[in-house]
Enzyme design. Sequence first.
Site, PDB file in Angstrom:
ATOM      1  N   ILE A  66      93.622 188.227 -10.896  1.00  0.00           N
ATOM      2  CA  ILE A  66      93.522 189.575 -10.324  1.00  0.00           C
ATOM      3  C   ILE A  66      92.713 189.500  -9.027  1.00  0.00           C
ATOM      4  O   ILE A  66      91.560 189.940  -8.967  1.00  0.00           O
ATOM      5  CB  ILE A  66      92.867 190.577 -11.306  1.00  0.00           C
ATOM      6  N   PRO A  67      93.301 188.914  -7.979  1.00  0.00           N
ATOM      7  CA  PRO A  67      92.571 188.929  -6.707  1.00  0.00           C
ATOM      8  C   PRO A  67      92.364 190.375  -6.274  1.00  0.00           C
ATOM      9  O   PRO A  67      93.279 191.205  -6.411  1.00  0.00           O
ATOM     10  CB  PRO A  67      93.500 188.166  -5.751  1.00  0.00           C
ATOM     11  N   HIS A  68      91.170 190.679  -5.816  1.00  0.00           N
ATOM     12  CA  HIS A  68      90.873 192.062  -5.458  1.00  0.00           C
ATOM     13  C   HIS A  68      89.766 192.122  -4.426  1.00  0.00           C
ATOM     14  O   HIS A  68      89.032 191.144  -4.235  1.00  0.00           O
ATOM     15  CB  HIS A  68      90.475 192.879  -6.693  1.00  0.00           C
ATOM     16  N   ALA A  69      89.661 193.269  -3.787  1.00  0.00           N
ATOM     17  CA  ALA A  69      88.605 193.486  -2.800  1.00  0.00           C
ATOM     18  C   ALA A  69      88.494 194.968  -2.503  1.00  0.00           C
ATOM     19  O   ALA A  69      89.431 195.730  -2.744  1.00  0.00           O
ATOM     20  CB  ALA A  69      88.921 192.729  -1.510  1.00  0.00           C
TER      21      ALA A  69
END
Length: 157
Positions: A66-69
């Site tokens: 879950i790449p997130h920013a």
Amino acid sequence: MNLFSLLDQTTVLPSFAVGSKKELINALVDALEEKVESKEQLEEIRQAVFEREKIMSTGVGKGLAIPHAKTSSVDDNLAAFALLEEPLDFDSIDDEPVRLVFLLVGPESNNSQHIKLLSRISRLMNSGSFRETILNCSSTDEILNAFQGEEEKYFVS
């Protein structure tokens, strides 16, 4: 807000083939291009996602990342999803490769919404039967329908 409403034909990548984690994240960010106003905004999103990934891998286990920013360059939550053709090393916490990758980008000004969406992704993808359903999808429409159906079972928006 539900996850299904964040995804559409342009942000879901079925049977996706990539050679590296970097290539995958770049492709997911690129999938958001129609959702942003400028190339500069897209690059700010890309930078924020890679900066977050440097802190700690977002490979959360069970074949999911879950790449997130959060970034000031967006006013609304944006998402993209990839079902990988082949498992990919993502430096996951369980040392297993990933095939399911959900990118989430949100505004810095709404931390609680971002955390709620991350939690929803985790809960949804924690279901072994749902992961299996997604892994058996072969088209964007099948993936979108699977997300919609699963969310309707468990969540009230």
